[in-house]
Design a protein around this motif. Structure first.
Motif, PDB file in Angstrom:
ATOM      1  N   VAL A  12      18.655  34.323  10.678  1.00 19.87           N
ATOM      2  CA  VAL A  12      20.071  33.900  11.407  1.00 19.87           C
ATOM      3  C   VAL A  12      21.213  33.426  10.329  1.00 19.87           C
ATOM      4  O   VAL A  12      20.764  33.197   8.746  1.00 19.87           O
ATOM      5  CB  VAL A  12      19.883  32.244  11.594  1.00 19.87           C
ATOM      6  N   ALA A  13      21.879  34.715  10.383  1.00 17.45           N
ATOM      7  CA  ALA A  13      22.960  35.352   9.531  1.00 17.45           C
ATOM      8  C   ALA A  13      24.107  33.584   9.825  1.00 17.45           C
ATOM      9  O   ALA A  13      24.458  33.387   8.168  1.00 17.45           O
ATOM     10  CB  ALA A  13      23.666  36.272   9.216  1.00 17.45           C
ATOM     11  N   SER A  14      24.651  33.129  10.697  1.00 22.70           N
ATOM     12  CA  SER A  14      25.358  32.092  10.415  1.00 22.70           C
ATOM     13  C   SER A  14      25.094  30.501  10.650  1.00 22.70           C
ATOM     14  O   SER A  14      25.836  29.642  10.569  1.00 22.70           O
ATOM     15  CB  SER A  14      26.279  32.446  11.993  1.00 22.70           C
ATOM     16  N   ALA A  15      23.807  30.688  10.246  1.00 26.06           N
ATOM     17  CA  ALA A  15      23.378  29.368   9.779  1.00 26.06           C
ATOM     18  C   ALA A  15      24.131  28.375   8.450  1.00 26.06           C
ATOM     19  O   ALA A  15      24.168  28.863   7.544  1.00 26.06           O
ATOM     20  CB  ALA A  15      22.012  29.041   9.441  1.00 26.06           C
ATOM     21  N   ARG A  16      25.198  27.438   8.698  1.00 26.53           N
ATOM     22  CA  ARG A  16      25.630  26.531   7.176  1.00 26.53           C
ATOM     23  C   ARG A  16      25.215  25.474   6.927  1.00 26.53           C
ATOM     24  O   ARG A  16      24.719  24.326   7.602  1.00 26.53           O
ATOM     25  CB  ARG A  16      26.834  26.251   7.595  1.00 26.53           C
ATOM     26  N   ARG A  17      24.725  25.521   5.553  1.00 26.96           N
ATOM     27  CA  ARG A  17      23.312  24.982   5.371  1.00 26.96           C
ATOM     28  C   ARG A  17      22.206  24.246   5.569  1.00 26.96           C
ATOM     29  O   ARG A  17      21.749  23.290   6.412  1.00 26.96           O
ATOM     30  CB  ARG A  17      24.131  23.770   4.360  1.00 26.96           C
ATOM     31  N   PRO A  18      21.184  24.771   6.238  1.00 25.88           N
ATOM     32  CA  PRO A  18      19.896  25.108   6.735  1.00 25.88           C
ATOM     33  C   PRO A  18      19.134  23.899   6.133  1.00 25.88           C
ATOM     34  O   PRO A  18      18.603  24.460   4.530  1.00 25.88           O
ATOM     35  CB  PRO A  18      19.552  25.622   7.266  1.00 25.88           C
ATOM     36  N   VAL A  19      18.568  23.005   6.940  1.00 24.99           N
ATOM     37  CA  VAL A  19      17.735  22.341   6.027  1.00 24.99           C
ATOM     38  C   VAL A  19      16.200  21.666   7.136  1.00 24.99           C
ATOM     39  O   VAL A  19      16.508  22.327   7.976  1.00 24.99           O
ATOM     40  CB  VAL A  19      18.213  20.962   5.389  1.00 24.99           C
ATOM     41  N   ARG A  20      15.381  21.238   6.616  1.00 26.47           N
ATOM     42  CA  ARG A  20      14.528  20.905   7.720  1.00 26.47           C
ATOM     43  C   ARG A  20      14.082  21.880   8.331  1.00 26.47           C
ATOM     44  O   ARG A  20      13.240  21.810   9.543  1.00 26.47           O
ATOM     45  CB  ARG A  20      14.954  19.928   8.344  1.00 26.47           C
ATOM     46  N   LEU A  21      12.867  22.661   7.722  1.00 32.29           N
ATOM     47  CA  LEU A  21      12.570  24.018   8.286  1.00 32.29           C
ATOM     48  C   LEU A  21      10.948  23.785   8.616  1.00 32.29           C
ATOM     49  O   LEU A  21      10.727  22.508   8.077  1.00 32.29           O
ATOM     50  CB  LEU A  21      12.379  25.559   7.781  1.00 32.29           C
ATOM     51  N   THR A  22      10.600  23.901   9.927  1.00 31.25           N
ATOM     52  CA  THR A  22       9.727  23.978  10.192  1.00 31.25           C
ATOM     53  C   THR A  22       9.676  25.220  11.872  1.00 31.25           C
ATOM     54  O   THR A  22      10.893  25.562  11.834  1.00 31.25           O
ATOM     55  CB  THR A  22       9.326  23.055  10.800  1.00 31.25           C
ATOM     56  N   VAL A  23       8.214  25.152  11.775  1.00 26.93           N
ATOM     57  CA  VAL A  23       7.972  26.484  12.357  1.00 26.93           C
ATOM     58  C   VAL A  23       6.847  26.485  13.405  1.00 26.93           C
ATOM     59  O   VAL A  23       5.961  26.171  13.297  1.00 26.93           O
ATOM     60  CB  VAL A  23       7.739  27.783  12.022  1.00 26.93           C
ATOM     61  N   ASP A  24       6.782  26.642  14.395  1.00 26.13           N
ATOM     62  CA  ASP A  24       5.479  27.267  15.618  1.00 26.13           C
ATOM     63  C   ASP A  24       5.544  28.426  15.553  1.00 26.13           C
ATOM     64  O   ASP A  24       6.010  29.285  14.908  1.00 26.13           O
ATOM     65  CB  ASP A  24       5.634  26.249  17.048  1.00 26.13           C
ATOM     66  N   ASP A  25       4.645  28.659  16.783  1.00 26.33           N
ATOM     67  CA  ASP A  25       4.049  30.182  16.982  1.00 26.33           C
ATOM     68  C   ASP A  25       5.307  31.004  17.687  1.00 26.33           C
ATOM     69  O   ASP A  25       5.020  33.018  17.376  1.00 26.33           O
ATOM     70  CB  ASP A  25       3.472  30.209  18.209  1.00 26.33           C
ATOM     71  N   ARG A  26       6.418  30.567  17.739  1.00 24.49           N
ATOM     72  CA  ARG A  26       7.468  31.336  18.840  1.00 24.49           C
ATOM     73  C   ARG A  26       8.792  31.265  17.971  1.00 24.49           C
ATOM     74  O   ARG A  26       9.244  31.774  17.591  1.00 24.49           O
ATOM     75  CB  ARG A  26       7.564  31.040  20.374  1.00 24.49           C
ATOM     76  N   TYR A  27       8.932  30.028  17.365  1.00 20.24           N
ATOM     77  CA  TYR A  27      10.331  29.360  16.900  1.00 20.24           C
ATOM     78  C   TYR A  27      10.374  28.863  15.453  1.00 20.24           C
ATOM     79  O   TYR A  27       9.289  28.994  15.011  1.00 20.24           O
ATOM     80  CB  TYR A  27      11.168  28.408  17.734  1.00 20.24           C
TER      81      TYR A  27
END
Length: 79
Positions: A12-27
């Motif tokens: 994601v190049a357009s995300a502005r100040r992303p925080v609080r990341l988490t992941v699952d199998d797909r996303y």
């Protein structure tokens, strides 16, 4: 990071100040301090989906296989 190549890849190049990341199998799920949105994007990249808007001062972000959860602070600083 790709498990095969061991190289980081921008999904994601357009995300502005992303925080609080988490992941699952797909996303990959993340919140944005810039606009207060909670979003997800496929791990391989692609279209970003807005899950919620106006969520200022996000604190925590979690997933359980069905739902996405987050907490926000109130004006008094409470969760």
């Amino acid at each position: 990071m790709s498990k095969k190549t061991r190289r980081a890849r921008v999904i994601v190049a357009s995300a502005r100040r992303p925080v609080r990341l988490t992941v699952d199998d797909r996303y990959v799920y993340f919140a944005s301090e810039a606009d207060g949105a909670v979003r997800r994007v496929p791990k391989r990249g692609g279209r970003t989906e807005v899950l919620a808007k106006g969520q200022r001062d996000q604190e925590h972000l979690a997933i359980d296989g069905t739902y996405v959860y987050w907490a926000t602070r109130t004006a008094a600083g409470e969760h």
